[in-house]
Design a protein around this motif. Sequence first.
Motif, mmCIF file in Angstrom:
data_model
loop_
_atom_site.group_PDB
_atom_site.id
_atom_site.type_symbol
_atom_site.label_atom_id
_atom_site.label_comp_id
_atom_site.label_asym_id
_atom_site.label_seq_id
_atom_site.Cartn_x
_atom_site.Cartn_y
_atom_site.Cartn_z
ATOM 1 N N GLY A 212 0.956 -1.165 0.018
ATOM 2 C CA GLY A 212 -0.048 0.083 0.006
ATOM 3 C C GLY A 212 0.894 1.096 -0.159
ATOM 4 O O GLY A 212 0.090 2.309 0.188
ATOM 5 N N ARG A 213 2.189 1.135 -0.160
ATOM 6 C CA ARG A 213 3.066 2.372 -0.234
ATOM 7 C C ARG A 213 3.179 2.788 -1.862
ATOM 8 O O ARG A 213 3.157 2.011 -2.529
ATOM 9 N N MET A 233 12.224 5.544 -10.805
ATOM 10 C CA MET A 233 11.281 4.457 -11.449
ATOM 11 C C MET A 233 10.062 4.300 -10.494
ATOM 12 O O MET A 233 10.467 4.428 -9.031
ATOM 13 N N ALA A 234 8.867 4.332 -11.027
ATOM 14 C CA ALA A 234 7.866 4.249 -10.230
ATOM 15 C C ALA A 234 6.755 3.295 -10.640
ATOM 16 O O ALA A 234 6.575 3.194 -11.991
ATOM 17 N N ALA A 235 5.882 2.782 -9.850
ATOM 18 C CA ALA A 235 4.588 2.016 -10.354
ATOM 19 C C ALA A 235 3.502 2.904 -11.018
ATOM 20 O O ALA A 235 3.458 4.217 -10.683
ATOM 21 N N GLY A 240 -8.363 1.333 -13.408
ATOM 22 C CA GLY A 240 -9.080 0.745 -12.221
ATOM 23 C C GLY A 240 -8.511 0.861 -11.044
ATOM 24 O O GLY A 240 -9.130 0.218 -9.959
ATOM 25 N N GLY A 241 -7.320 1.451 -10.964
ATOM 26 C CA GLY A 241 -6.632 1.746 -9.650
ATOM 27 C C GLY A 241 -5.633 0.317 -9.621
ATOM 28 O O GLY A 241 -4.811 0.532 -8.653
ATOM 29 N N GLU A 242 -5.671 -0.418 -10.313
ATOM 30 C CA GLU A 242 -4.681 -1.817 -10.436
ATOM 31 C C GLU A 242 -3.176 -1.203 -10.798
ATOM 32 O O GLU A 242 -3.207 -0.224 -11.587
ATOM 33 N N ARG A 243 -2.122 -1.955 -10.538
ATOM 34 C CA ARG A 243 -0.809 -1.625 -10.901
ATOM 35 C C ARG A 243 -0.806 -2.219 -12.370
ATOM 36 O O ARG A 243 -0.989 -3.265 -12.692
ATOM 37 N N ALA A 244 -0.558 -1.160 -13.367
ATOM 38 C CA ALA A 244 -0.431 -1.441 -14.940
ATOM 39 C C ALA A 244 0.781 -1.496 -15.355
ATOM 40 O O ALA A 244 1.045 -1.995 -16.465
ATOM 41 N N GLY A 245 1.769 -0.886 -14.906
ATOM 42 C CA GLY A 245 2.997 -1.151 -15.169
ATOM 43 C C GLY A 245 4.185 -0.119 -14.372
ATOM 44 O O GLY A 245 3.699 0.031 -13.221
ATOM 45 N N PHE A 246 5.119 0.363 -15.243
ATOM 46 C CA PHE A 246 6.332 1.208 -14.446
ATOM 47 C C PHE A 246 6.499 2.236 -15.357
ATOM 48 O O PHE A 246 6.511 2.027 -16.664
#
Length: 707
Positions: A212-213, A233-235, A240-246
């Motif tokens: 959650g960070r 570099m960041a997520a 939809g709020g999901e992690r989609a890449g970097f």
Amino acid sequence: MTPSKDRTVPFLRRIRVRLIISLVLISVIPFLIISAAILSSLPEGTAPDVMTPIYVMGVFLGLFCAFVAWQLAEKFTEPIDEIRHGAEIIARINLSHRISVKTGDELESLARDFNDMAHALEGAYSELEDRVRQVTLNLQEEKSRLATVLRTMVEGVVAVNEVGEIILMNPRARSVLAGGPEFGVGSPLNRLLPKGRVDYHMRRLRAAWEEGRDGVEHVIFPLPGGKLLKGVMAAMPGPGGERAGFLLAFRDVTEEAEREKQIETALRTLPTRLKSPMTSVQSIAQIIETHKNLSEEKQKAFVCALRSEVESCLVQLQEGEKAEARMPSSHWQGQPTDAKGLVEEALAAIPGVYAHFQPPEGPLPPVAVEPYGCILAMSSVLRWLAANSTGWNPVEATLEAEEDMVVATFRLAGSQGPSPEGMESMLVEQQGEEQITIAEAVKRNRGEIWTRVSEGSFEVRFGMVRASRMPQAESGVRIFDDQPDFYDFDLFLARSGAEVRETLERDLKDLEIVVFDTETTGLRPLKGDRVVSLSAVRIRKGKIVQAGDFHTLVNPQIPIPKESTLFHGLTDVMVKDAPSIAEVYKSFGQYIGGAVLVAHNAAFDMKFLEIAARENELPQVDNPVLDTLFLSYGVHGDLPGHNLDSIAERLGVTIEGRHTSDGDARATAEIFVRLLPLLEARGVRTLGQAKAFCDRNLILRWQASRF
């Protein structure tokens, strides 16, 4: 619009079959009844003589009725088939398609009604398209502004999907990373940057996301040849709020690093350069002090020499001050990091080493290091200790806070230890990076490393500066939280790299597909014709990727005939400086990877690739292949025309650049995408089913061509 599960009608339920059976029965049954009545009225003993002509008449009557019934069924069902196929095309692909039935009866009226309905739907769809177009123009305007910002940024920006494949790369990043056509959109980031560092930072960002960070990693990429990249570099969140890449943003600091090195060298050599004039000053001062009775002329000469040497010292000091003023920090940019996690990562990186880590009892302050470089240095120290141990005692690791540092101690018990001289000069080796010594790696992280013998044990102590002792902010590239989502990230899902059997069972819409086309010197590869142009387009998740196409001219090393130039427009002059097919074949192989290949009349293009591989002793392309020619024939086998132009017209595809490899490849990709729902409606969903469908229709088309 959801397709039906299966459009295949059982044989006995087809209209043509039922109509033929009905007409034959209607014609034959009265004859059988009359024949039975005649037989029952004949005297006994005369039946055999009479029945022979009746049987003959019955056989001829049955055959005649079957022939007439077949012809009537053909006439009746032909417009029905035309209406069925036309309705399917209108419903699923092309609203501008119109059904042409000229029978003068209810079927023609039905076709007109379908056309009227299609016209009404086309009008409604056109109105909707106008609205969507206006919204798209607004979005495109915003996208263009943001694209201009990206294009003019001095920082390189790269966006990757969840598995690390590039989906966006601005011009600055492309120029710094200097990849060829195979290193663009769709290429793994860890083929352009050191794999270990890329995987490490992505792993840390995933862990931060799961906790959650909102993690941001400060990254450093040392490349071969001395090039150095620094950035963050960041997520990247999805819709939809999901992690989609970097997202990676970086600067090329190679020149800065080189300048820092020169300045640092100047400062380090300053004492040596001052030594000579200072020695001279000291000698002159001693002479003046010792010989007080010197003549005035000699005193003036010594004072003049003294002044000259002092001025020389002042010049050297001024140069040093200028160098010091210009000198930024020569250390790599650090970030607050858990020292315990660093030691655990270093131990995990060398699984074959016999080691034991005793974690600290209480919490330790975070340290300011470039974590991956620090882990490499620690693991190199552990490997060196293990190589110099007897193998009976483990390397013991502990952590403790000491003044301004957190110190990791690596202890080899029961040993006076090896000679420490070779440790600091030992190289920290990592594939894809510049080789540096352990001492340099520690120095770049503002740390210290030293050895000592304590209570019969040999220790290597690795000091890391506390994060609280560092400045609050360091200059570098920044990523702002309010950065808008300005690209379509529906393409984030990547290929899985499954085994062949698993690939055959995968849905066509989930496969990575490369659609390709060639232009050649002629139509006879076995007679010496060769490729002059090769292009390819990617399809992912059932959609055409709008960037990262593969296109190149090819020098065939033979003259291009004039009739071929009239066909595709390529001349000897245009391909004179183009790469050879051997070079292109290698780049094309890297571009396609393990993707499924699609082409129109694929056997023609594959034969040229096969010959190119054989002549240049290169591995053959063994990817699965699908052919839009046989896919179209299987879907619309009873409709005329299955060349590229006919299929494109039927499915509403506009071909831009006909008879150019890039234009035909993109048109074939559009056709393949529009065939997918038609194939699904016929029960063809997976790669294995599509290959069987192509094979079956290849045989049917070959048989039909013989009659």
